[in-house]
Scaffold this active site. Sequence first.
Site, PDB file in Angstrom:
ATOM      1  N   GLU A   1      42.305  35.882  30.735  1.00 53.53           N
ATOM      2  CA  GLU A   1      41.231  34.967  31.164  1.00 53.53           C
ATOM      3  C   GLU A   1      40.806  34.063  30.011  1.00 53.53           C
ATOM      4  O   GLU A   1      40.586  32.861  30.178  1.00 53.53           O
ATOM      5  CB  GLU A   1      40.011  35.763  31.649  1.00 53.53           C
TER       6      GLU A   1
ATOM      7  N   GLU B   1      48.974  40.273  23.162  1.00 58.29           N
ATOM      8  CA  GLU B   1      48.545  41.438  22.383  1.00 58.29           C
ATOM      9  C   GLU B   1      48.920  41.285  20.915  1.00 58.29           C
ATOM     10  O   GLU B   1      49.672  40.381  20.538  1.00 58.29           O
ATOM     11  CB  GLU B   1      49.168  42.708  22.988  1.00 58.29           C
TER      12      GLU B   1
ATOM     13  N   CYS C   1      37.422  41.789  32.345  1.00 59.91           N
ATOM     14  CA  CYS C   1      36.645  42.711  31.491  1.00 59.91           C
ATOM     15  C   CYS C   1      35.296  42.077  31.145  1.00 59.91           C
ATOM     16  O   CYS C   1      35.077  40.872  31.333  1.00 59.91           O
ATOM     17  CB  CYS C   1      37.436  43.060  30.233  1.00 59.91           C
TER      18      CYS C   1
HETATM   19  N1  THU Z   1      43.405  42.437  29.692  1.00 58.56           N
HETATM   20  C1  THU Z   1      43.314  41.153  30.168  1.00 58.56           C
HETATM   21  O1  THU Z   1      44.205  40.332  29.956  1.00 58.56           O
HETATM   22  N2  THU Z   1      42.213  40.820  30.868  1.00 58.56           N
HETATM   23  C2  THU Z   1      41.154  41.641  31.120  1.00 58.56           C
HETATM   24  O2  THU Z   1      40.177  41.223  31.722  1.00 58.56           O
HETATM   25  C3  THU Z   1      41.191  43.020  30.645  1.00 58.56           C
HETATM   26  C4  THU Z   1      42.408  43.442  29.913  1.00 58.56           C
HETATM   27  C5  THU Z   1      44.589  42.817  28.904  1.00 58.56           C
HETATM   28  C6  THU Z   1      44.289  43.127  27.467  1.00 58.56           C
HETATM   29  C7  THU Z   1      45.436  44.035  27.103  1.00 58.56           C
HETATM   30  O3  THU Z   1      46.520  43.254  26.654  1.00 58.56           O
HETATM   31  C8  THU Z   1      45.812  44.711  28.415  1.00 58.56           C
HETATM   32  O4  THU Z   1      45.168  43.979  29.439  1.00 58.56           O
HETATM   33  C9  THU Z   1      45.408  46.151  28.502  1.00 58.56           C
HETATM   34  O5  THU Z   1      44.070  46.310  28.220  1.00 58.56           O
END
Ligand code: THU
Length: 148
Positions: A67, A56, A100
């Site tokens: 991913e 993040e 996502c």
């Molecule tokens: N996140 C992922 O690592 N992969 C996904 O497919 C969706 C969301 C992470 C991004 C962020 O750091 C946290 O999950 C919350 O959205």
Amino acid sequence: MPDRSDSPQPDAEKSSQLVAAAVAVAARAYAPYSGFRVGAALLLASGDLVTGANVENVSYGLTLCAERAALVRAVAEFGPKIRIRAVAVANLNQAASPPCGACRQVLAEFCSPDALIHFPTLENGALVQQTRRFGELLPFAFDLQIKP
Ligand code: THU
């Protein structure tokens, strides 16, 4: 987590190894803003396994999903010709975490529609391990068709 009976049935040992790798790498996620630690593990056609975790940023939109972190690492380690046979996604929050939409489009570059995607979902309050073909998760991936 029980497997759904209508899921594609991959090599069970290989897929549980992939899920375990995703869970393990989630512990290394950098997620101080959401607290949602995600891990992803890719099984390449070569048999190599590559993992990644979400990273993040204080400027939230710059956050990198697990991913995509795994994918860029796979290309850096094994080059641009990699193909992905299977993906596992996991989180340390006992929550659903299918890839996502943005990650699906990025994965489409290296996944054929029959690649297996393992991810947890919530069904009637219970965490269930799902396996779906990539083509089911992203049936109409964008593709660049340029006319000559
Ligand atoms: N996140 C992922 O690592 N992969 C996904 O497919 C969706 C969301 C992470 C991004 C962020 O750091 C946290 O999950 C919350 O959205």
